[in-house]
Design a protein around this motif. Structure first.
Motif, PDB file in Angstrom:
ATOM      1  N   GLN A  20     -68.431  -2.294  -6.289  1.00 28.40           N
ATOM      2  CA  GLN A  20     -69.214  -1.734  -7.398  1.00 28.40           C
ATOM      3  C   GLN A  20     -69.676  -0.325  -7.060  1.00 28.40           C
ATOM      4  OE1 GLN A  20     -71.867  -5.238  -7.065  1.00 28.40           O
ATOM      5  NE2 GLN A  20     -72.316  -4.878  -9.223  1.00 28.40           N
ATOM      6  N   LEU A  21     -69.860   0.481  -8.113  1.00 32.17           N
ATOM      7  CA  LEU A  21     -70.480   1.797  -7.936  1.00 32.17           C
ATOM      8  C   LEU A  21     -71.983   1.596  -7.731  1.00 32.17           C
ATOM      9  CD1 LEU A  21     -69.957   4.901  -8.086  1.00 32.17           C
ATOM     10  CD2 LEU A  21     -70.619   4.755 -10.500  1.00 32.17           C
ATOM     11  N   PHE A  22     -72.547   2.326  -6.784  1.00 33.62           N
ATOM     12  CA  PHE A  22     -73.979   2.203  -6.466  1.00 33.62           C
ATOM     13  C   PHE A  22     -74.582   3.607  -6.523  1.00 33.62           C
ATOM     14  CE2 PHE A  22     -77.723   1.834  -3.850  1.00 33.62           C
ATOM     15  CZ  PHE A  22     -78.134   0.504  -3.937  1.00 33.62           C
TER      16      PHE A  22
ATOM     17  N   VAL B  17     -65.731  15.524 -12.229  1.00 35.61           N
ATOM     18  CA  VAL B  17     -64.504  14.917 -11.683  1.00 35.61           C
ATOM     19  C   VAL B  17     -64.195  13.547 -12.289  1.00 35.61           C
ATOM     20  CG1 VAL B  17     -64.671  16.141  -9.473  1.00 35.61           C
ATOM     21  CG2 VAL B  17     -65.768  13.884  -9.736  1.00 35.61           C
ATOM     22  N   CYS B  18     -65.155  12.954 -12.964  1.00 33.69           N
ATOM     23  CA  CYS B  18     -64.947  11.596 -13.482  1.00 33.69           C
ATOM     24  C   CYS B  18     -64.076  11.627 -14.743  1.00 33.69           C
ATOM     25  CB  CYS B  18     -66.294  10.941 -13.791  1.00 33.69           C
ATOM     26  SG  CYS B  18     -66.089   9.264 -14.451  1.00 33.69           S
ATOM     27  N   GLU B  19     -62.991  10.862 -14.699  1.00 29.63           N
ATOM     28  CA  GLU B  19     -62.083  10.826 -15.861  1.00 29.63           C
ATOM     29  C   GLU B  19     -62.438   9.707 -16.825  1.00 29.63           C
ATOM     30  OE1 GLU B  19     -58.164  10.660 -14.164  1.00 29.63           O
ATOM     31  OE2 GLU B  19     -58.512  12.536 -13.055  1.00 29.63           O
ATOM     32  N   GLU B  20     -63.446   8.911 -16.502  1.00 25.82           N
ATOM     33  CA  GLU B  20     -63.792   7.757 -17.347  1.00 25.82           C
ATOM     34  C   GLU B  20     -65.079   7.974 -18.142  1.00 25.82           C
ATOM     35  OE1 GLU B  20     -61.594   5.503 -17.496  1.00 25.82           O
ATOM     36  OE2 GLU B  20     -60.425   5.892 -15.693  1.00 25.82           O
ATOM     37  N   ASP B  21     -65.629   9.178 -18.072  1.00 27.35           N
ATOM     38  CA  ASP B  21     -66.839   9.497 -18.851  1.00 27.35           C
ATOM     39  C   ASP B  21     -68.011   8.567 -18.493  1.00 27.35           C
ATOM     40  OD1 ASP B  21     -68.213  10.998 -20.721  1.00 27.35           O
ATOM     41  OD2 ASP B  21     -67.755   9.613 -22.362  1.00 27.35           O
ATOM     42  N   VAL B  22     -68.208   8.376 -17.205  1.00 27.02           N
ATOM     43  CA  VAL B  22     -69.252   7.449 -16.733  1.00 27.02           C
ATOM     44  C   VAL B  22     -70.617   8.128 -16.622  1.00 27.02           C
ATOM     45  CG1 VAL B  22     -69.975   6.074 -14.728  1.00 27.02           C
ATOM     46  CG2 VAL B  22     -67.605   5.960 -15.534  1.00 27.02           C
ATOM     47  N   HIS B  23     -70.612   9.406 -16.210  1.00 26.48           N
ATOM     48  CA  HIS B  23     -71.883  10.087 -15.906  1.00 26.48           C
ATOM     49  C   HIS B  23     -72.358  10.927 -17.092  1.00 26.48           C
ATOM     50  CE1 HIS B  23     -71.556   9.108 -11.600  1.00 26.48           C
ATOM     51  NE2 HIS B  23     -70.261   9.247 -11.798  1.00 26.48           N
ATOM     52  N   HIS B  24     -73.625  10.742 -17.457  1.00 27.09           N
ATOM     53  CA  HIS B  24     -74.197  11.501 -18.580  1.00 27.09           C
ATOM     54  C   HIS B  24     -75.559  12.049 -18.163  1.00 27.09           C
ATOM     55  CE1 HIS B  24     -71.207  10.009 -21.444  1.00 27.09           C
ATOM     56  NE2 HIS B  24     -71.229   8.918 -20.702  1.00 27.09           N
TER      57      HIS B  24
ATOM     58  N   LYS C  67     -67.768   1.367 -17.482  1.00 30.39           N
ATOM     59  CA  LYS C  67     -66.541   2.158 -17.629  1.00 30.39           C
ATOM     60  C   LYS C  67     -65.915   2.551 -16.284  1.00 30.39           C
ATOM     61  CE  LYS C  67     -67.473   4.728 -21.912  1.00 30.39           C
ATOM     62  NZ  LYS C  67     -67.819   6.112 -22.316  1.00 30.39           N
ATOM     63  N   CYS C  68     -66.642   2.371 -15.217  1.00 30.34           N
ATOM     64  CA  CYS C  68     -66.193   2.881 -13.914  1.00 30.34           C
ATOM     65  C   CYS C  68     -64.942   2.139 -13.427  1.00 30.34           C
ATOM     66  CB  CYS C  68     -67.321   2.747 -12.896  1.00 30.34           C
ATOM     67  SG  CYS C  68     -66.817   3.239 -11.243  1.00 30.34           S
ATOM     68  N   SER C  69     -63.945   2.893 -13.010  1.00 33.94           N
ATOM     69  CA  SER C  69     -62.706   2.282 -12.484  1.00 33.94           C
ATOM     70  C   SER C  69     -62.681   2.292 -10.958  1.00 33.94           C
ATOM     71  CB  SER C  69     -61.488   3.045 -13.008  1.00 33.94           C
ATOM     72  OG  SER C  69     -61.525   4.382 -12.513  1.00 33.94           O
ATOM     73  N   LEU C  70     -63.782   2.714 -10.355  1.00 34.51           N
ATOM     74  CA  LEU C  70     -63.948   2.721  -8.891  1.00 34.51           C
ATOM     75  C   LEU C  70     -62.952   3.640  -8.190  1.00 34.51           C
ATOM     76  CD1 LEU C  70     -64.510  -1.113  -8.302  1.00 34.51           C
ATOM     77  CD2 LEU C  70     -66.248   0.665  -8.388  1.00 34.51           C
ATOM     78  N   CYS C  71     -62.583   4.744  -8.845  1.00 35.56           N
ATOM     79  CA  CYS C  71     -61.623   5.656  -8.214  1.00 35.56           C
ATOM     80  C   CYS C  71     -62.233   6.375  -7.015  1.00 35.56           C
ATOM     81  CB  CYS C  71     -61.101   6.674  -9.233  1.00 35.56           C
ATOM     82  SG  CYS C  71     -62.332   7.931  -9.650  1.00 35.56           S
ATOM     83  N   GLY C  72     -63.561   6.502  -7.006  1.00 36.07           N
ATOM     84  CA  GLY C  72     -64.235   7.108  -5.854  1.00 36.07           C
ATOM     85  C   GLY C  72     -64.343   8.626  -5.918  1.00 36.07           C
ATOM     86  N   LYS C  73     -63.822   9.266  -6.975  1.00 35.11           N
ATOM     87  CA  LYS C  73     -63.834  10.742  -7.016  1.00 35.11           C
ATOM     88  C   LYS C  73     -65.256  11.301  -7.047  1.00 35.11           C
ATOM     89  CE  LYS C  73     -59.360  11.246  -9.255  1.00 35.11           C
ATOM     90  NZ  LYS C  73     -58.689  11.334 -10.558  1.00 35.11           N
ATOM     91  N   CYS C  74     -66.151  10.641  -7.790  1.00 38.40           N
ATOM     92  CA  CYS C  74     -67.519  11.163  -7.875  1.00 38.40           C
ATOM     93  C   CYS C  74     -68.251  11.002  -6.533  1.00 38.40           C
ATOM     94  CB  CYS C  74     -68.293  10.483  -8.996  1.00 38.40           C
ATOM     95  SG  CYS C  74     -68.521   8.718  -8.771  1.00 38.40           S
ATOM     96  N   VAL C  75     -67.901   9.963  -5.814  1.00 38.49           N
ATOM     97  CA  VAL C  75     -68.532   9.733  -4.506  1.00 38.49           C
ATOM     98  C   VAL C  75     -68.193  10.895  -3.578  1.00 38.49           C
ATOM     99  CG1 VAL C  75     -68.641   8.181  -2.515  1.00 38.49           C
ATOM    100  CG2 VAL C  75     -68.428   7.229  -4.825  1.00 38.49           C
TER     101      VAL C  75
ATOM    102  N   LYS D   6     -72.164   5.785  -3.983  1.00 39.52           N
ATOM    103  CA  LYS D   6     -71.251   5.136  -3.045  1.00 39.52           C
ATOM    104  C   LYS D   6     -70.605   3.937  -3.730  1.00 39.52           C
ATOM    105  CE  LYS D   6     -74.852   2.428  -0.732  1.00 39.52           C
ATOM    106  NZ  LYS D   6     -75.550   2.131   0.499  1.00 39.52           N
ATOM    107  N   ILE D   7     -69.517   3.485  -3.128  1.00 46.94           N
ATOM    108  CA  ILE D   7     -68.895   2.253  -3.619  1.00 46.94           C
ATOM    109  C   ILE D   7     -69.322   1.146  -2.665  1.00 46.94           C
ATOM    110  CG2 ILE D   7     -66.748   1.047  -4.143  1.00 46.94           C
ATOM    111  CD1 ILE D   7     -66.572   3.442  -5.821  1.00 46.94           C
ATOM    112  N   ILE D   8     -69.938   0.120  -3.224  1.00 51.18           N
ATOM    113  CA  ILE D   8     -70.399  -1.020  -2.420  1.00 51.18           C
ATOM    114  C   ILE D   8     -69.286  -2.054  -2.373  1.00 51.18           C
ATOM    115  CG2 ILE D   8     -71.919  -3.041  -2.524  1.00 51.18           C
ATOM    116  CD1 ILE D   8     -73.632  -0.955  -1.738  1.00 51.18           C
TER     117      ILE D   8
END
Ligand code: SF4
Ligand code: SF4
Length: 302
Positions: A48-50, A65-72, A84-92, A101-103
């Motif tokens: 999960q995104l944390f 960097v997020c392609e899934e429009d998660v951060h607003h 919406k997060c696909s756990l790609c890790g780019k924002c981390v 971080k990804i937990i």
């Protein structure tokens, strides 16, 4: 092929999860969802995104960097659409403030064993070893079984912390490679247990019976939460188990800590018990005294 598991933390030099100095391996996934859980990031079996709200400077690099429009960023607040997060890790990677971080990470037995064996000398000198915790370690059964077998082969003492809400067959199979079982006892009445944890406790108590009858040393771990389980009825039920199982190795009461609430917000789930403060040492000492007065002489604060 060696098993893998989704691990969310490995804590070395732990002194609260069984005797001596231990390495505690936390596995993701649990069938309960206790209101007071201090590891809510363990409930889902998946990574999960944390988000550490307190570390965020609102620089906006994550959104770029997020392609899934998660951060607003709305009204001066950084909000996250966790679904919406696909756990790609780019924002981390993009965050220079370690606010994301990804937990949960898939690790092999070999990778976990490397961490565990690094402290081998401490185990020998302190009577410690490995503790498997979570989440519920028996849900990732094949991994837990193989890891504990490897530890036994290497001379590492083993503890498993379980909610007890597990398959009877798995419990039977794993006990021969467990030196000490840390067995949770949360709520005495089954209907209340369901209300507060999501599941009834009948099968849990059956599994406690099964485990006790094998002769394995068991430490009963009892989270005590003000307004929920700090009742005379519950304390008497702990004493009743103490009488029913005279060879229990120990009874630990685990005073409520509100650390779980911040973490719930960080993974995008609802807060629970938001207004409840952590238990003070004085109140915890009173609970212990109450239990001792009921005859629970082996009780202690865990
Ligand atoms: S990159 Fe990090 S600090 Fe910047 S807005 Fe995102 S989470 Fe906050
Ligand atoms: S992990 Fe990937 S998908 Fe998820 S929020 Fe970060 S950049 Fe977006």
């Amino acid at each position: 092929m060696s098993e893998t598991a989704i691990v969310f933390d490995i804590q070395r030099a732990s002194i609260h999860d069984g005797p001596g100095i231990r390495t505690t391996v936390f596995l993701k996934g649990c069938l309960l969802d206790c209101l007071w859980c201090h590891n809510p990031e363990a409930v889902s079996a998946k990574p999960q995104l944390f988000f550490h709200f307190d570390k965020c400077t609102q620089c906006g690099d994550c959104a770029k960097v997020c392609e899934e429009d998660v951060h607003h960023f709305i009204d001066g607040k950084h909000t996250i659409d966790f679904e919406k997060c696909s756990l790609c890790g780019k924002c981390v990677e993009a965050c220079n403030y370690n606010a994301l971080k990804i937990i949960g990470k898939e690790l092999s037995i070999d990778e976990v064993m490397r961490e565990v064996m690094a402290d081998f000398d401490f185990y020998s000198n302190s009577g410690g070893g490995i503790t498997l915790s979570g989440g519920e370690p028996l849900l990732q059964f094949s991994f837990s079984m193989e890891l504990l077998q490897r530890c036994k082969e290497m001379g590492v003492s083993t503890c498993v912390e379980t909610s007890g809400y597990v398959s009877e067959v798995h419990l039977w199979e794993i006990l021969p490679v467990v030196d000490i079982l840390l067995f949770d006892y949360k709520i005495s009445r089954s209907d209340e247990h369901r209300n507060y944890t999501g599941v009834p406790n009948d099968s849990i108590l059956r599994n406690l019976d099964i485990a006790y009858d094998t002769g394995i040393p068991i430490i009963l771990r009892c989270p005590v939460v003000p307004g929920i389980s700090d009742t005379e009825h519950h304390f008497k039920s702990i004493r009743a188990l103490d009488e029913k199982y005279p060879n229990l190795k120990g009874i630990e009461i685990l005073p409520y800590h509100n650390i779980g609430n911040n973490k719930r917000t960080s993974i995008g789930t609802h807060e629970t018990l938001a207004d409840l403060n952590s238990t003070s040492p004085e109140v915890a000492a009173q609970w212990l005294e109450q239990l001792k007065e009921l005859g629970c002489v082996k009780a202690r604060i865990g």
